[in-house]
Write an enzyme that holds these catalytic residues in place. Structure first.
Site, PDB file in Angstrom:
ATOM      1  N   LYS A   1       0.841  -1.187   0.000  1.00 27.60           N
ATOM      2  CA  LYS A   1       0.000   0.000   0.000  1.00 27.60           C
ATOM      3  C   LYS A   1       0.884   1.248   0.000  1.00 27.60           C
ATOM      4  O   LYS A   1       1.860   1.328   0.753  1.00 27.60           O
ATOM      5  CB  LYS A   1      -0.902  -0.010   1.232  1.00 27.60           C
ATOM      6  CG  LYS A   1      -1.831   1.196   1.351  1.00 27.60           C
ATOM      7  CD  LYS A   1      -2.672   1.099   2.607  1.00 27.60           C
ATOM      8  CE  LYS A   1      -3.606   2.288   2.760  1.00 27.60           C
ATOM      9  NZ  LYS A   1      -4.446   2.200   3.984  1.00 27.60           N
TER      10      LYS A   1
ATOM     11  N   SER B   1      -9.083   2.970   3.146  1.00 26.96           N
ATOM     12  CA  SER B   1      -8.093   3.550   2.256  1.00 26.96           C
ATOM     13  C   SER B   1      -7.203   2.509   1.572  1.00 26.96           C
ATOM     14  O   SER B   1      -6.376   2.860   0.738  1.00 26.96           O
ATOM     15  CB  SER B   1      -7.213   4.539   3.035  1.00 26.96           C
ATOM     16  OG  SER B   1      -6.486   3.886   4.063  1.00 26.96           O
TER      17      SER B   1
ATOM     18  N   SER C   1      -9.910   1.017   7.483  1.00 21.05           N
ATOM     19  CA  SER C   1      -9.311   0.992   6.150  1.00 21.05           C
ATOM     20  C   SER C   1      -8.734  -0.341   5.710  1.00 21.05           C
ATOM     21  O   SER C   1      -8.301  -0.471   4.569  1.00 21.05           O
ATOM     22  CB  SER C   1      -8.222   2.064   6.043  1.00 21.05           C
ATOM     23  OG  SER C   1      -8.796   3.344   6.041  1.00 21.05           O
TER      24      SER C   1
END
Length: 479
Positions: A73, A149, A173
């Site tokens: 990520k 996210s 997230s």
């Protein structure tokens, strides 16, 4: 799709050890899958294919995940020599000089990093639609959000590009994208995984690193790789009884589980899809021999929580933006930020240090009130992973901040309290809408009890196997 990519990461590692596939063949298959799918989904924002292939010869001998491809990520999970945008044009050209502890451990375990995944600007919302990089689309229907996210990571795993990807969770997230993409997503206990050396904590302790995966055993094995205290970390989670991977075959025993289909605060509309998902999961857990009854912590009903949580997040975002200004030699102006983040920074700048400390002290008391429910004899709390049904891209508007914040508040109502308490929680893919879109449910354990979550999650997985039918080919719907 190369059939080896249908295996989970543990299975891919076994295939490499047996000689059924070489690390290069596995990496090249994953690269081909990214090339085939990512034009549609926009999950990978910084590919590093040539560098990854060049690193294959440097995999440590005997590494447990030798040659297994992974994506990182692009928020946290810093890798030396690689770009780090955190979803924002403000960080354009920024490059990392030192591996994070988690990334170093992944590479020592033999994982091959193929690139970095899309995230909303600074990870501050639940849908991955950054202005700088464009939206990530859900592999189950490209008109829908993959969540945020960690949306880029979740879309990549669900689409079969890689078996697992790193993620992080400051208000839901990991669990929210896992829910929307039909994956397993565990937010660890605070302090289980170090954020060092760049950070001691994220969002005043709310944010925790983790993974999105297709199987419970991958989640357990990946956390085993990266978990552990590093000197100087501000938190140290209670020690586990042993490797989490060993918990996947253990009987959890008869557990006392409370469940909520509606939020006790009263201002969160009950959505029929998450409610149906929790109801079905409660029935499944009861059929497995657990004592499952309605109810949860009284503290969840406190209407003051959302305001304190949101203020602390906004203050952390303002500090991050100020730090970026210092590092680049000129302040970050509000018009350089997306409107949501500009509004949050503006709010934070009206607050004092005393306001921040009082908010954190309120959360301290909230955490104790929440923990009392587990201390009174409950083992797990079952709730929606997401307070709303799967939503289309654009559902959280950029031109109506009031509507955007209201919808986001309803969506994270079941996840953000668990970030505030630091407890571990896992999202499991146990429901589909009539249109075939995944809907997850989350189980929350007492602080430090990831072992219990893995045991019961593996039991549920055996009882209700999941078909990952977004892997390979085009996303099936067109909205």
């Amino acid at each position: 799709m190369h059939e080896v990519l249908r295996l989970d990461a543990v299975g891919q590692a076994e295939a490499v050890r047996s000689g059924a596939v070489s690390p290069r063949e596995l990496a090249e298959a994953a690269i081909a899958a990214i090339a085939a799918r990512d034009g549609e989904l926009n999950a990978v924002v910084f590919p590093r294919f040539e560098r990854a292939l060049a690193e294959l010869d440097a995999i440590p001998p005997g590494a447990p995940f030798a040659g297994v491809p992974i994506l990182l990520k692009d928020l946290g999970w810093r890798q030396a020599g690689e770009p780090y945008a955190a979803g924002s044009a403000v960080r354009e050209g920024a490059e990392v000089t030192e591996d994070g502890h988690g990334v170093r451990r992944l590479r020592e375990a033999g994982f091959v990093v193929l690139g970095r995944t899309n995230t909303p600007e600074f990870g501050s919302t639940i849908s991955t639609e950054p202005v700088a990089f464009g939206p990530t689309r859900n592999p189950y229907d490209p008109a829908y959000s993959a969540g945020g996210s960690s949306g880029g990571s979740a879309a990549a795993v669900a689409a079969g590009m890689v078996a697992l990807a790193t993620a992080s969770d400051g208000g839901g997230s990991i669990r929210i994208p896992a829910s929307l993409c039909g994956l397993v997503g565990l937010k660890p206990s605070r302090g289980r995984v170090s954020l060092g050396p760049a950070l001691g904590e994220g969002w005043s302790g709310f944010s925790c690193p983790g993974f999105v995966t297709r199987t419970v055993r991958d989640t357990a094995a990946a956390l085993d790789v990266v978990a552990g205290y590093h000197p100087g970390d501000p938190y140290d989670a209670p020690p586990l009884p042993g490797p989490l991977a060993a918990e996947t075959g253990r009987d959890p025993g008869r557990l006392r589980i409370g469940f909520l289909t509606a939020h006790p605060r009263g201002d969160v509309p009950e959505d029929p899809e998450p409610a149906a998902a929790v109801g079905a999961a409660a029935a499944l857990l009861a059929s497995l021999g657990h004592d499952v009854t309605p109810g949860g912590p009284e503290a969840l009903a406190d209407p003051a929580f959302a305001g304190h949580f949101g203020a602390i997040v906004a203050e952390n975002l303002a500090a991050q933006v100020d730090g970026l200004g210092e590092s680049r030699g000129k302040p970050v102006e509000l018009d350089e930020l997306e409107p949501r983040n500009a509004a949050m920074v503006s709010l934070a700048r009206t607050r004092t240090a005393s306001d921040h400390i009082r908010a954190t002290q309120w959360v301290d008391a909230f955490r104790r009130r929440m923990a009392a429910w587990w201390s009174a004899g409950h083992d797990l709390l079952l709730m929606p992973s997401l307070g709303v049904a799967p939503f289309r891209l654009g559902w959280i508007p950029s031109d109506d901040l009031g509507l955007a914040l209201g919808r986001t508040g309803h969506a994270v109502a079941f996840t953000s309290p668990v970030n505030a308490t630091g407890q571990p929680a896992i999202s499991l893919p146990l429901h589909r809408t009539a249109a075939g879109l995944p809907v997850g449910v989350q189980l929350v354990a007492a602080y430090g009890r990831e072992d219990l979550l893995i045991r019961v999650a593996a039991q549920v997985e055996r009882a209700r196997p999941v078909t990952h039918d977004a892997m390979g080919g085009s996303a099936r719907g067109k909205g």
